[in-house]
Design a protein around this motif. Structure first.
Motif, PDB file in Angstrom:
ATOM      1  N   VAL A  84       7.622   5.439   8.522  1.00 10.33           N
ATOM      2  CA  VAL A  84       7.626   6.834   8.064  1.00 10.33           C
ATOM      3  C   VAL A  84       8.933   7.512   8.468  1.00 10.33           C
ATOM      4  N   GLY A  85       9.380   7.274   9.692  1.00 12.39           N
ATOM      5  CA  GLY A  85      10.641   7.854  10.157  1.00 12.39           C
ATOM      6  C   GLY A  85      11.825   7.349   9.355  1.00 12.39           C
ATOM      7  N   ASN A 109       4.274  -1.245  12.305  1.00 16.66           N
ATOM      8  CA  ASN A 109       5.084  -0.118  12.788  1.00 16.66           C
ATOM      9  C   ASN A 109       5.008   1.049  11.806  1.00 16.66           C
ATOM     10  N   PRO A 110       3.852   1.661  11.630  1.00 17.58           N
ATOM     11  CA  PRO A 110       3.742   2.703  10.601  1.00 17.58           C
ATOM     12  C   PRO A 110       4.634   3.915  10.862  1.00 17.58           C
ATOM     13  N   TRP A 111       4.758   4.336  12.116  1.00 20.74           N
ATOM     14  CA  TRP A 111       5.553   5.536  12.389  1.00 20.74           C
ATOM     15  C   TRP A 111       7.038   5.267  12.235  1.00 20.74           C
ATOM     16  N   ARG A 112       7.472   4.076  12.569  1.00 17.94           N
ATOM     17  CA  ARG A 112       8.879   3.730  12.335  1.00 17.94           C
ATOM     18  C   ARG A 112       9.178   3.745  10.843  1.00 17.94           C
ATOM     19  N   HIS A 142       2.805  -2.212   8.356  1.00 12.97           N
ATOM     20  CA  HIS A 142       1.489  -2.160   8.988  1.00 12.97           C
ATOM     21  C   HIS A 142       1.579  -2.235  10.516  1.00 12.97           C
TER      22      HIS A 142
END
Length: 106
Positions: A89-90, A84-87, A82
């Motif tokens: 996803v990456g 670090n959503p983009w981390r 929640h």
């Protein structure tokens, strides 16, 4: 959660499961020997029953601790995703890519 922690949790879950089987078998042995009317056997059954009760309590405590740790790890993972959503996803995409490359080589 790291791979080592996941393996440790899986091993602990397996241990708890195995201990439940041992406890069930021990209870069955106690029931099977209930008709034996020997004084020495009666004392042995009593001591065994006490140790079995203690083992069941320790097993319940260990299982509760394992559940608590698992929930804490899940909460920490959820909080991280929640925050670090983009981390996240990456990271998931990277793992997917690595698995795809490994599977593609076979």
């Amino acid at each position: 959660m790291s791979e080592v922690t996941e393996l440790s949790t899986a091993n602990k879950q397996k241990l708890v499961s195995d201990m439940k089987v041992v406890v069930a078998d021990a209870e069955e042995i106690l029931r099977a020997t209930a008709g034996v009317a020997n004084d020495k056997m009666g004392d042995l059954r009593e001591r065994f029953g006490e140790r079995l009760r203690d083992a069941k309590l320790r097993l319940a405590d260990a299982e509760a601790a394992l559940v608590d740790r698992t929930k804490a790890a899940a909460r920490a993972t959820d909080d991280y995703v929640h925050e670090n959503p983009w981390r996240a996803v990456g990271f998931a995409a990277g793992i997917g890519l690595l698995l795809g490359v490994i599977i593609g080589r076979r």
